[in-house]
Each structure stands twice: as structure tokens, then as C-alpha cells.
Design an enzyme around this catalytic site. Structure first.
Site, PDB file in Angstrom:
ATOM      1  N   ASN A   7      -3.994   7.262 -84.836  1.00 17.90           N
ATOM      2  CA  ASN A   7      -2.929   7.702 -84.122  1.00 17.90           C
ATOM      3  C   ASN A   7      -1.623   7.569 -85.299  1.00 17.90           C
ATOM      4  OD1 ASN A   7      -0.488   7.626 -82.699  1.00 17.90           O
ATOM      5  ND2 ASN A   7      -0.816   5.658 -81.682  1.00 17.90           N
ATOM      6  N   TRP A   8      -0.992   8.916 -85.507  1.00 19.58           N
ATOM      7  CA  TRP A   8      -0.286   8.932 -86.551  1.00 19.58           C
ATOM      8  C   TRP A   8       1.153   8.537 -86.076  1.00 19.58           C
ATOM      9  CZ3 TRP A   8      -0.746  13.070 -90.721  1.00 19.58           C
ATOM     10  CH2 TRP A   8      -1.834  13.134 -91.554  1.00 19.58           C
ATOM     11  N   LYS A   9       1.313   8.367 -84.692  1.00 21.16           N
ATOM     12  CA  LYS A   9       2.439   7.918 -84.153  1.00 21.16           C
ATOM     13  C   LYS A   9       3.776   9.146 -84.658  1.00 21.16           C
ATOM     14  CE  LYS A   9       1.078   3.106 -83.780  1.00 21.16           C
ATOM     15  NZ  LYS A   9       1.277   2.000 -83.576  1.00 21.16           N
ATOM     16  N   HIS A  85      -0.212   4.996 -74.271  1.00 15.99           N
ATOM     17  CA  HIS A  85      -0.113   3.966 -75.543  1.00 15.99           C
ATOM     18  C   HIS A  85       0.884   2.818 -74.944  1.00 15.99           C
ATOM     19  CE1 HIS A  85       0.827   2.548 -79.523  1.00 15.99           C
ATOM     20  NE2 HIS A  85      -0.395   2.830 -79.820  1.00 15.99           N
ATOM     21  N   GLU A  87       3.244   1.974 -76.995  1.00 12.94           N
ATOM     22  CA  GLU A  87       5.019   2.115 -77.206  1.00 12.94           C
ATOM     23  C   GLU A  87       5.277   3.249 -76.248  1.00 12.94           C
ATOM     24  OE1 GLU A  87       3.609   3.512 -81.092  1.00 12.94           O
ATOM     25  OE2 GLU A  87       3.225   1.543 -81.467  1.00 12.94           O
ATOM     26  N   GLU A 154      -6.110  -1.917 -76.201  1.00 14.27           N
ATOM     27  CA  GLU A 154      -5.027  -2.370 -77.319  1.00 14.27           C
ATOM     28  C   GLU A 154      -3.981  -3.741 -76.845  1.00 14.27           C
ATOM     29  OE1 GLU A 154      -4.577   1.023 -80.284  1.00 14.27           O
ATOM     30  OE2 GLU A 154      -2.938   1.247 -78.895  1.00 14.27           O
ATOM     31  N   GLY A 160       0.379  -3.030 -84.797  1.00 13.17           N
ATOM     32  CA  GLY A 160       1.176  -3.249 -86.089  1.00 13.17           C
ATOM     33  C   GLY A 160       1.566  -4.524 -86.514  1.00 13.17           C
ATOM     34  N   SER A 196      -4.303  -3.274 -85.341  1.00 11.55           N
ATOM     35  CA  SER A 196      -4.325  -3.922 -86.758  1.00 11.55           C
ATOM     36  C   SER A 196      -5.869  -3.919 -87.284  1.00 11.55           C
ATOM     37  CB  SER A 196      -3.996  -5.431 -86.599  1.00 11.55           C
ATOM     38  OG  SER A 196      -2.617  -5.410 -86.304  1.00 11.55           O
ATOM     39  N   GLY A 217      -3.878   2.645 -86.089  1.00 12.39           N
ATOM     40  CA  GLY A 217      -2.382   3.393 -86.301  1.00 12.39           C
ATOM     41  C   GLY A 217      -2.360   3.283 -87.887  1.00 12.39           C
ATOM     42  N   GLY A 218      -1.424   2.320 -88.420  1.00 10.86           N
ATOM     43  CA  GLY A 218      -0.991   2.410 -89.738  1.00 10.86           C
ATOM     44  C   GLY A 218      -2.109   2.617 -90.691  1.00 10.86           C
TER      45      GLY A 218
END
Ligand code: PGA
Length: 234
Positions: A7-9, A85, A87, A154, A160, A196, A217-218
Site C-alpha cells: 500500500n503506497w498510500k 483502510h 486512514e 490491520e 506505521g 508494521s 505500507g512503509g
């Protein structure tokens, strides 16, 4: 075989996506790899990597300025859409009902939604984790999904944050999600863990029962971080 979804956000560029898919073409892995990217990067040829979006409108078309329909996403060649998601729930007020409507639109367009559920820190501290997860699945996953869905657990407090639940917390959550999906007639639905995930914990997390893959994600933004996650399990 596992599902490894990135997930590149709101990160990256078309050039960095081309760089990533090129780096992933020849890796030795049979796992399914998905990259969910911003709308402006859809249409890039992923080769062995399936491309996905990060949200879709619940509507087909019409006066919804700024929204993008699932059919429009499908027309780019994308195959997946993340819906619900954390966010989106936090910054855009998306409820389980909205998420279910979006997931239904994604399925109707012939795409697979990756439906996210998980508890906040407040909910965790109040002992509501299992109730939030179960209602999240029952209310966010369309009943007639016909096994054309992926669910991602999640824990919202861990996203994150460099934090992860314990293995037994992940196992309990995934067992509950699997049982809930089975009771809805969706027992073949893959369930991913997200929050994470890194090269150093991916294999251990994916060895937990009912964990069919990860949503990253990251650590999905750079080949040096993402490739070790993909190759950590055969
Ligand atoms: P993270 O994000 O891997 O950076 O924690 C996961 C996600 O938001 O899907």
C-alpha cells in the site's frame, strides 16, 4: 503460497512504480504480489505484479467531484482496490456501511476489494478488539461477495508505528475473522495481516495460522525493503 500486497498510500511516482515492478520481475517467488498505488499511477504495466488502487467510489458515475469509480479503475487494468483502510476511516469518516457499499461497487466492476478492519488503541484498551473485528467483518464485507474478496486485519494503533500485536493476538484475530467469514459463506477468503510488517518479521507473521499474507505500507516503497518480505516465505 501467500499474498503480499503493498500500500503506497500517497507516495511514489510513475517512475518509482516502473522501477519497483522492474525490480520485482525476476525474483524467485511464487507468492502473489500486489501494489496498490495512487490513481495517477494506474495504467503502469505491472508485469508479474498485479496493480491495485487504494479507494473507489460507491457510485457508478455522476456528479461526485473528485471521486473515481471502480469501473474507471478496472479500465486501467488494475485488479484490486483497498477499501476501508484505517486512514480512510479516520480522515474521511468511512463507516462499515460506506466500506461495504464501496466493496460492492468494486466487486460489481470485476475487481477484488481488499477490505480492512481493525481496532483503534482506545478500542483495544477498552477490551473491544474482538467485537470491533467481528462487526467490522460482518458489516464491511458484502454478504454476496462470493469469495471474491480479501480481508486485511490491520490493528489501527500499530500502523506505521513500528508496533505489532503479539503472535497470539494476531492468531486470535485471524481465527475470529476466518470463523466469521465461514459463517457468512465466505470461508475461502484470504485474510492478510497489516501494520508494521518488515523483512525481519514477515516470515514469522505469515507462519501464524489463518494468516494468508501481508499488507505492507512503509516497507513496500523501496525494492530493498519489499523484496525481502516477498522472498521470506516460499
Ligand atoms: P505500515 O502500514 O506497514 O507502514 O504500518 C500498513 C498499512 O497502512 O497498510
Amino acid at each position: 503460497m501467500k499474498i503480499i500486497a503493498g500500500n503506497w498510500k500517497m507516495n511514489g511516482s510513475r517512475d518509482s512504480l516502473v522501477h519497483m515492478v522492474t525490480a520485482l520481475q525476476d525474483i524467485d517467488s511464487k507468492n502473489t504480489v500486489i501494489l496498490c498505488v495512487p490513481y495517477t499511477m494506474l495504467g503502469v504495466d505491472g508485469g508479474r505484479v498485479a496493480i491495485g488502487a487504494q479507494d473507489a467510489s460507491a457510485h457508478d458515475h455522476g456528479a461526485y467531484t473528485g471521486e473515481v469509480s471502480a469501473n474507471m479503475i478496472a479500465a486501467t487494468g488494475a485488479k484490486y482496490v483497498i477499501v476501508g483502510h484505517s486512514e480512510r476511516r479516520q480522515y474521511h469518516g468511512e463507516t462499515n456501511d460506506i466500506v461495504r457499499a464501496k466493496a460492492a461497487a468494486v466487486i460489481a466492476a470485476g475487481l477484488t476489494p481488499i477490505i480492512c478492519v481493525g481496532e483503534t488503541m482506545d478500542e483495544k484498551q477498552a477490551g473491544k478488539t474482538m467485537a470491533i473485528i467481528e462487526s467490522g467483518v460482518r458489516e464491511s464485507v458484502p454478504n454476496d461477495a462470493n469469495n471474491n474478496v480479501i480481508v486485511a486485519y490491520e490493528p489501527r494503533w500499530a500502523i506505521g508505528a513500528g508496533l505489532t500485536p503479539t503472535d497470539s493476538e494476531i492468531a486470535d484475530a485471524h481465527k475470529l475473522i476466518a470463523d466469521t467469514l465461514t459463517s457468512m459463506g465466505l470461508g475461502d477468503t484470504p485474510v492478510l495481516y497489516g501494520a508494521s510488517v518488515k523483512g525481519t518479521n514477515a516470515a514469522q507473521i505469515m507462519s501464524i495460522p489463518n494468516v494468508d499474507g501481508v499488507l505492507v505500507g512503509g516497507a513496500s516503497l523501496k525494492p530493498d525493503d519489499f523484496i525481502p518480505i516477498i522472498t521470506s516465505v516460499k
